[in-house]
Design a protein around this motif. Structure first.
Motif: not given
Length: 335
Positions: A98-112
């Motif tokens: 869950a943390i792996r998926t969340s971290t990936r999505d969080t970073l993608q949202m921040a970069l966007a």
């Protein structure tokens, strides 16, 4: 096809969760088990007397947490992290996924978000900026959208300190400082001692009256400098490496490590200028939950590299001592 009636174990689980003031259904229990969120009841054969089912330890606590946070549109990642923040016994392997998926999505949202801000305020044609500073300006501009009154007050305080210390006084010192500290949180682009001394003077480093916004503006550099003093690597590189390890699945974190990292951050958030209303604790806000999971996981990896017993407070102390040393050296040179 009609669903079979819930087992005796599930009926007991539903009743126990209901006693805690939360309503769950047999359908929800079945769905959570398929997702790996909830362990299945164990079955024991009793020979001619048939079999008995018993609930694994922690099932009631876990089902209660899942039921409390279940909402339309929330997926397994949301529920796993929300239950973890509540202290429920989420399986450590599932929690890491869950943390792996969340971290990936969080970073993608921040970069966007950063890219959207950059497109809204493009660099003037014919002008080239160092990539560090271009990104830093975007981040500082986004962070500088706090309460206007507070921002004006902090800028005035910083201007007064700079003037008293004999430094040049910019119009927007808070934004300039945030740009500089973000741009220099990298081993390849370190802040010069003179510039560091200037910003330490601007925020009144060591002054107990330092405002929350001023503390937040400079803490990134202080934290980064503290890490450099303790483990020889600067903040951004340490954090970026940790985040990448999580996204790549190369970092498996124990429940104890994650809980300790979250507790360490929560105990000292006031030092970062974060108010009591934003403490890292149980929440039903999924956005906050994902951010907490991200910073806790990355910080857990940082704690692995620090001397035993050293936490956030120790890193900040090391950074402040380094900053004060720079300020003292600069004062001596000026004299």
């Amino acid at each position: 096809m009609a669903r079979s009636a819930p087992s005796k174990a599930d009926r007991e689980l539903i009743a126990a969760v209901s006693a805690a003031g939360v309503t769950v259904s047999a359908t929800q229990l079945e769905r959570w088990r398929k997702l790996g969120l909830l362990p299945r009841a164990s079955q024991a054969w009793r020979g001619k007397y048939g079999s008995t089912c018993s609930l694994p330890e922690g099932s009631v606590e876990l089902a209660t947490a899942l039921g409390r946070h279940a909402r339309r549109g929330r997926g397994w990642v949301d529920l796993a992290l929300l239950a973890w923040l509540e202290g429920a016994p989420v399986k450590v392997a599932l929690l890491n996924r869950a943390i792996r998926t969340s971290t990936r999505d969080t970073l993608q949202m921040a970069l966007a978000t950063i890219e959207k801000e950059r497109e809204a305020h493009p660099v003037p044609e014919g002008m080239e900026l160092d990539p560090h500073f271009e990104t830093a300006e975007v981040v500082a501009r986004m962070a500088d959208r706090g309460p206007v009154r507070t921002r004006l007050q902090v800028n005035r305080e910083m201007q007064a300190r700079l003037r008293a210390a004999g430094y040049e006084v910019p119009e927007q010192p808070l934004r300039d400082m945030m740009t500089a500290t973000w741009a220099h949180m990298d081993d390849d682009n370190p802040m010069e001692p003179e510039e560091a001394a200037r910003w330490c003077a601007a925020v009144g480093m060591g002054d107990k009256t330092l405002s929350q916004m001023g503390r937040s503006g400079t803490v990134g550099w202080v934290l980064s400098r503290g890490l450099r003093e303790l483990i020889g690597a600067n903040g951004r590189r340490v954090f970026d490496k940790g985040a990448q390890q999580i996204v790549d699945g190369r970092a498996f974190l124990g429940r104890g490590e994650l809980d300790a990292a979250r507790a360490d951050l929560a105990a000292h958030l006031h030092l970062l200028g974060i108010g009591e209303d934003d403490q890292i604790s149980a929440t039903d806000n999924t956005l906050v939950c994902h951010f907490v999971a991200y910073v806790s996981a990355v910080w857990a990896l940082v704690l692995r590299q620090l001397p035993e017993g050293t936490g956030l407070l120790g890193v900040l102390r090391a950074g402040v001592q380094a900053a004060q040393s720079m300020t003292s050296q600069q004062t001596a040179l000026a004299a």
